[in-house]
Motif scaffolding. Structure first.
Motif, PDB file in Angstrom:
ATOM      1  N   LEU A 117       0.858  -1.170   0.052  1.00  0.00           N
ATOM      2  CA  LEU A 117      -0.030  -0.143   0.063  1.00  0.00           C
ATOM      3  C   LEU A 117       0.881   1.196  -0.017  1.00  0.00           C
ATOM      4  CD1 LEU A 117      -3.037  -0.710   2.304  1.00  0.00           C
ATOM      5  CD2 LEU A 117      -3.128   0.081  -0.046  1.00  0.00           C
ATOM      6  N   LEU A 118       1.846   1.367   1.020  1.00  0.00           N
ATOM      7  CA  LEU A 118       2.827   2.191   0.895  1.00  0.00           C
ATOM      8  C   LEU A 118       3.619   2.591  -0.697  1.00  0.00           C
ATOM      9  CD1 LEU A 118       4.690   1.761   4.071  1.00  0.00           C
ATOM     10  CD2 LEU A 118       3.340   3.646   3.595  1.00  0.00           C
ATOM     11  N   GLU A 119       3.601   1.667  -1.320  1.00  0.00           N
ATOM     12  CA  GLU A 119       4.444   1.534  -2.373  1.00  0.00           C
ATOM     13  C   GLU A 119       3.415   2.205  -3.583  1.00  0.00           C
ATOM     14  OE1 GLU A 119       6.143  -2.231  -3.210  1.00  0.00           O
ATOM     15  OE2 GLU A 119       7.945  -1.729  -2.125  1.00  0.00           O
ATOM     16  N   THR A 120       2.060   1.915  -3.420  1.00  0.00           N
ATOM     17  CA  THR A 120       1.147   2.453  -4.103  1.00  0.00           C
ATOM     18  C   THR A 120       1.216   3.942  -4.250  1.00  0.00           C
ATOM     19  OG1 THR A 120      -0.278   0.331  -4.011  1.00  0.00           O
ATOM     20  CG2 THR A 120      -1.593   2.277  -4.607  1.00  0.00           C
ATOM     21  N   PHE A 121       1.361   4.548  -2.980  1.00  0.00           N
ATOM     22  CA  PHE A 121       1.172   5.961  -2.870  1.00  0.00           C
ATOM     23  C   PHE A 121       2.634   6.677  -3.025  1.00  0.00           C
ATOM     24  CE2 PHE A 121      -2.535   4.105  -0.876  1.00  0.00           C
ATOM     25  CZ  PHE A 121      -3.451   4.782  -2.001  1.00  0.00           C
ATOM     26  N   LYS A 122       3.571   5.914  -3.747  1.00  0.00           N
ATOM     27  CA  LYS A 122       4.913   6.438  -3.555  1.00  0.00           C
ATOM     28  C   LYS A 122       5.631   6.576  -2.401  1.00  0.00           C
ATOM     29  CE  LYS A 122       6.289   7.904  -7.510  1.00  0.00           C
ATOM     30  NZ  LYS A 122       6.335   8.271  -8.827  1.00  0.00           N
ATOM     31  N   LEU A 123       5.434   5.769  -1.753  1.00  0.00           N
ATOM     32  CA  LEU A 123       6.344   5.711  -0.218  1.00  0.00           C
ATOM     33  C   LEU A 123       6.817   4.402  -0.012  1.00  0.00           C
ATOM     34  CD1 LEU A 123       3.487   7.459   2.168  1.00  0.00           C
ATOM     35  CD2 LEU A 123       5.265   8.560   1.155  1.00  0.00           C
ATOM     36  N   ASN A 124       8.264   4.224   0.012  1.00  0.00           N
ATOM     37  CA  ASN A 124       8.589   3.137   0.397  1.00  0.00           C
ATOM     38  C   ASN A 124       8.678   2.337   1.606  1.00  0.00           C
ATOM     39  OD1 ASN A 124      11.088   3.905   1.510  1.00  0.00           O
ATOM     40  ND2 ASN A 124      11.853   4.527  -0.497  1.00  0.00           N
ATOM     41  N   GLU A 125       9.228   1.004   1.799  1.00  0.00           N
ATOM     42  CA  GLU A 125       9.242   0.489   3.028  1.00  0.00           C
ATOM     43  C   GLU A 125       9.910   1.044   4.147  1.00  0.00           C
ATOM     44  OE1 GLU A 125      11.044  -3.891   4.919  1.00  0.00           O
ATOM     45  OE2 GLU A 125      10.538  -3.679   2.744  1.00  0.00           O
ATOM     46  N   SER A 126      10.877   2.202   3.906  1.00  0.00           N
ATOM     47  CA  SER A 126      11.688   2.612   4.632  1.00  0.00           C
ATOM     48  C   SER A 126      10.910   3.676   5.645  1.00  0.00           C
ATOM     49  CB  SER A 126      12.936   3.532   4.146  1.00  0.00           C
ATOM     50  OG  SER A 126      12.399   4.645   3.240  1.00  0.00           O
ATOM     51  N   TYR A 127       9.919   4.171   4.942  1.00  0.00           N
ATOM     52  CA  TYR A 127       8.698   5.193   5.612  1.00  0.00           C
ATOM     53  C   TYR A 127       8.492   4.331   6.837  1.00  0.00           C
ATOM     54  CZ  TYR A 127       8.763   8.977   2.217  1.00  0.00           C
ATOM     55  OH  TYR A 127       9.159  10.136   1.327  1.00  0.00           O
ATOM     56  N   LEU A 128       8.395   3.292   7.064  1.00  0.00           N
ATOM     57  CA  LEU A 128       7.696   2.762   8.463  1.00  0.00           C
ATOM     58  C   LEU A 128       8.556   3.285   9.557  1.00  0.00           C
ATOM     59  CD1 LEU A 128       7.165  -1.203   7.268  1.00  0.00           C
ATOM     60  CD2 LEU A 128       5.652   0.697   8.000  1.00  0.00           C
ATOM     61  N   ASN A 129       9.805   3.549   9.271  1.00  0.00           N
ATOM     62  CA  ASN A 129      10.536   3.930  10.658  1.00  0.00           C
ATOM     63  C   ASN A 129      10.662   5.483  10.472  1.00  0.00           C
ATOM     64  OD1 ASN A 129      11.200   1.186  11.495  1.00  0.00           O
ATOM     65  ND2 ASN A 129      12.455   1.012   9.890  1.00  0.00           N
ATOM     66  N   LYS A 130      10.458   6.153   9.683  1.00  0.00           N
ATOM     67  CA  LYS A 130      10.483   7.606   9.501  1.00  0.00           C
ATOM     68  C   LYS A 130       9.721   8.272  10.823  1.00  0.00           C
ATOM     69  CE  LYS A 130      11.798   8.798   4.927  1.00  0.00           C
ATOM     70  NZ  LYS A 130      11.950   9.769   4.297  1.00  0.00           N
ATOM     71  N   LYS A 131      10.194   9.324  11.392  1.00  0.00           N
ATOM     72  CA  LYS A 131       9.412  10.053  12.380  1.00  0.00           C
ATOM     73  C   LYS A 131       8.348  10.703  11.817  1.00  0.00           C
ATOM     74  CE  LYS A 131      13.099   9.840  15.952  1.00  0.00           C
ATOM     75  NZ  LYS A 131      12.329   8.963  16.566  1.00  0.00           N
ATOM     76  N   ILE A 132       7.182  11.051  12.435  1.00  0.00           N
ATOM     77  CA  ILE A 132       6.138  11.907  11.989  1.00  0.00           C
ATOM     78  C   ILE A 132       6.587  13.241  11.773  1.00  0.00           C
ATOM     79  CG2 ILE A 132       3.812  12.689  12.643  1.00  0.00           C
ATOM     80  CD1 ILE A 132       3.937   9.659  12.358  1.00  0.00           C
ATOM     81  N   ILE A 133       7.459  13.716  12.676  1.00  0.00           N
ATOM     82  CA  ILE A 133       7.930  15.340  12.442  1.00  0.00           C
ATOM     83  C   ILE A 133       8.601  15.466  11.476  1.00  0.00           C
ATOM     84  CG2 ILE A 133       7.626  15.833  15.136  1.00  0.00           C
ATOM     85  CD1 ILE A 133      10.597  15.266  15.146  1.00  0.00           C
ATOM     86  N   ASP A 134       9.109  14.387  10.621  1.00  0.00           N
ATOM     87  CA  ASP A 134      10.065  14.601   9.594  1.00  0.00           C
ATOM     88  C   ASP A 134       9.250  14.675   8.281  1.00  0.00           C
ATOM     89  OD1 ASP A 134      11.963  14.877  11.178  1.00  0.00           O
ATOM     90  OD2 ASP A 134      13.014  12.831  11.000  1.00  0.00           O
ATOM     91  N   LEU A 135       7.971  14.197   8.325  1.00  0.00           N
ATOM     92  CA  LEU A 135       7.149  14.101   7.316  1.00  0.00           C
ATOM     93  C   LEU A 135       6.480  15.281   6.699  1.00  0.00           C
ATOM     94  CD1 LEU A 135       5.105  11.060   8.030  1.00  0.00           C
ATOM     95  CD2 LEU A 135       7.075  11.058   6.970  1.00  0.00           C
ATOM     96  N   SER A 136       6.504  15.564   5.279  1.00  0.00           N
ATOM     97  CA  SER A 136       6.098  16.760   4.708  1.00  0.00           C
ATOM     98  C   SER A 136       4.391  16.644   4.975  1.00  0.00           C
ATOM     99  CB  SER A 136       6.278  16.676   3.405  1.00  0.00           C
ATOM    100  OG  SER A 136       5.513  15.913   2.523  1.00  0.00           O
ATOM    101  N   GLY A 137       3.538  17.699   4.581  1.00  0.00           N
ATOM    102  CA  GLY A 137       1.973  17.783   4.747  1.00  0.00           C
ATOM    103  C   GLY A 137       1.697  16.625   3.727  1.00  0.00           C
TER     104      GLY A 137
END
Length: 213
Positions: A117-137
């Motif tokens: 699902l992440l890849e469907t929306f152009k987000l790869n597996e590495s996003y699972l460990n990303k901090k919320i505060i580092d994400l764009s809107g």
């Protein structure tokens, strides 16, 4: 096709301000309804009433011929999912958000489904460990979209879900809704005239009053 929701003479009038003004609406299973109107006209309020997030001041709201306030709210939210315009992510990481739908169902985390699902929306597996505060809107909006779709609800209440996205990601979301969610009951609030034209039923709300084309 059977009626899923019935709104009968629904008003929402907090502090004597009329936001929804005598709404009568029947929504069938499988309807794809787009909703537009000026800012502050009552569009988001209508979705929140249907999501059982706020209670009408007066009138009746039925879901599957049963008054909505008689529903078990946890079960109801599994069937009827509200997608916020401003996504609310919790915890520290993306994983905290995407494991949550499994936890409330007491199911084991399905990493392959989530990654797909992440890849469907152009987000790869590495996003699972990303901090919320580092994400764009836009990334937050897509993560919230994935969270709501891990277990697909029967009804999707979409509140300007592409508003923070660039054209490429907006198109990905639009195509997913049109192709992958076909047959679901969808109410989609949008200011985008192209998105509005996608609905098989098109509703405009002005000053709390509903008009259907």
């Amino acid at each position: 096709m059977h009626s899923l929701f019935n709104l009968e003479n629904v008003f929402f009038k907090p502090q004597n301000q009329t936001i929804l003004n005598n709404i009568n609406l029947s929504i069938n299973s499988g309807d794809f309804i787009t909703i537009s109107g000026p800012s502050g006209s009552g569009k988001s309020t209508l979705l929140k009433v249907l999501a059982s997030m706020i209670t009408p001041t007066s009138g009746k709201l039925l879901y599957k011929n049963k008054e909505i306030d008689k529903e078990n709210i946890t079960d109801y939210r599994k069937e009827v999912s509200y997608f916020f315009q401003q996504p609310t992510l919790f915890g520290d990481t993306v994983m905290d958000n995407l494991i949550f739908p499994f936890d409330i169902r007491r199911q084991e985390f399905d990493k392959s489904r989530v990654t797909k699902l992440l890849e469907t929306f152009k987000l790869n597996e590495s996003y699972l460990n990303k901090k919320i505060i580092d994400l764009s809107g836009g990334e937050k909006q897509r993560v919230a979209f994935v969270r709501n779709l891990i277990f697909e609800p029967d009804v999707l209440l979409l509140d300007e879900v592409t508003s923070a996205l660039d054209d490429e990601n907006k198109n990905i979301i639009q195509q997913f809704i049109l192709n992958e969610l076909k047959g679901k009951t969808i109410l989609w609030v949008t200011h985008d005239s192209n998105e509005f034209s996608l609905g098989t039923r098109q509703i405009t709300i002005i000053d709390g009053k509903l008009e259907e084309k």
